[in-house]
Write an enzyme that holds these catalytic residues in place. Sequence first.
Site, PDB file in Angstrom:
ATOM      1  N   ILE A 165      47.767  36.301  53.617  1.00  0.00           N
ATOM      2  CA  ILE A 165      48.939  36.280  52.741  1.00  0.00           C
ATOM      3  C   ILE A 165      48.626  36.974  51.420  1.00  0.00           C
ATOM      4  CG2 ILE A 165      50.474  34.688  51.459  1.00  0.00           C
ATOM      5  CD1 ILE A 165      49.775  32.614  53.779  1.00  0.00           C
ATOM      6  N   CYS A 166      49.605  37.742  50.897  1.00  0.00           N
ATOM      7  CA  CYS A 166      49.509  38.306  49.546  1.00  0.00           C
ATOM      8  C   CYS A 166      48.374  39.334  49.478  1.00  0.00           C
ATOM      9  CB  CYS A 166      49.345  37.147  48.555  1.00  0.00           C
ATOM     10  SG  CYS A 166      49.373  37.567  46.823  1.00  0.00           S
ATOM     11  N   ILE A 167      47.359  39.111  48.668  1.00  0.00           N
ATOM     12  CA  ILE A 167      46.242  40.065  48.557  1.00  0.00           C
ATOM     13  C   ILE A 167      45.154  39.764  49.601  1.00  0.00           C
ATOM     14  CG2 ILE A 167      44.985  38.713  46.814  1.00  0.00           C
ATOM     15  CD1 ILE A 167      45.208  42.583  46.938  1.00  0.00           C
TER      16      ILE A 167
END
Lengths: 220, 220
Positions: free
Chosen positions: A135-137
């Site tokens: 998720i995300c970075i």
Amino acid sequence: MKKKIAVILCGSGFKDGSEIHESVFTLNALSEHGADFQCFAQDAPQADVVDCLSGQAMSGTRNQRVESARIARGNVKKLSDLDPAQFDALILPGGFGAAKNLCDYAFKGISATVKPEVAHALDGFSKLKKPIGAICIAPMVLALHFKGKGLHLTLGSADADLEAQLKNLGHHHKACKVTEICVDEASRVVSTPAYMHENPAIHEVNQGITKLVGSVLSMI
Amino acid sequence: MKKKIAVILCGSGFKDGSEIHESVFTLNALSEHGADFQCFAQDAPQADVVDCLSGQAMSGTRNQRVESARIARGNVKKLSDLDPAQFDALILPGGFGAAKNLCDYAFKGISATVKPEVAHALDGFSKLKKPIGAICIAPMVLALHFKGKGLHLTLGSADADLEAQLKNLGHHHKACKVTEICVDEASRVVSTPAYMHENPAIHEVNQGITKLVGSVLSMI
């Protein structure tokens, strides 16, 4: 048999640890789907401590596992004790902690290295062909570790710098809205941008993560 | 016009601040309903700092507003700046912080007092007949502040001690499951037990809080 998912946390807070919303939505979606989960974290200091109000560095050190326990209500095992054979999938929420504590991408860009216990977990799940959600970075942690493996990943909108970095690491970027996921069926990797987008509505972050969790569980 | 809800946080973590899941689910449900929200916290030290892994006290101090910013991604105003006239409702998530930082119930039981800025906020919303939602142990903050006002509140299952405390403060307890809410139409107060129950499924905590948010918004 309930599906059993390992979740790697690395502190509690978007500037120096695991992004709290992303982590909570991951656990909530797993619970909603009737899956069991177990949180893990390195028993090691965070790379730094950041005042999440001012954005400035704070003095002192905080332990990743101790702070992750704020999110996991006390139930966080040592990452060194994670045995991929005992779990069906692995999920990595994002937050700056993923780029600072799981690897040192925040400091070294794509010449960063992934922390040994994290690398060991990724290898374990990958060798057993068990799905991994990021998720995300956090997809960048996979990009660094699986360099040259041609993963299909999302880090949000089309961003020339990030796309070039992924390409240099031998991967492919897919632009996704906050509510969308990127599914790499061949590599069994699922990603969603969450807070890689600037100021998304919190419930849309939840929607993206809920889709990611559903996709990861459907691969088991 | 979007409905605008004030949320009072008091740190980040179930043992010494705001319960993280309860806080995130509150913000998520507000966003899902299309309401705007603004988080507030006292710009003051937490009553204590607790290692959420071991449950033991930790050295050092942490500021409630700075730690709340971990949950609110940096956007937490000073509670002293909260003007009830500018908002449609107030919601208080739980966690031990509600009993330690918003009042001193955790240390003094029902002879506790509510912190002045919290008391001022509760008075403001109450005088304007604006609804107040309280989660987990936070209804006790209302019980202390509105002593003798005959509120109908839930603190979870039937528990002789807690029921006696509420009765002594001049209120009425309603046993609720984790997915249920207690609505006091006359006083415009809604409560839900969340983690007053032992080890509920996290998605059931979300269900109860989502109901509470819906009920609070329906009163506006």
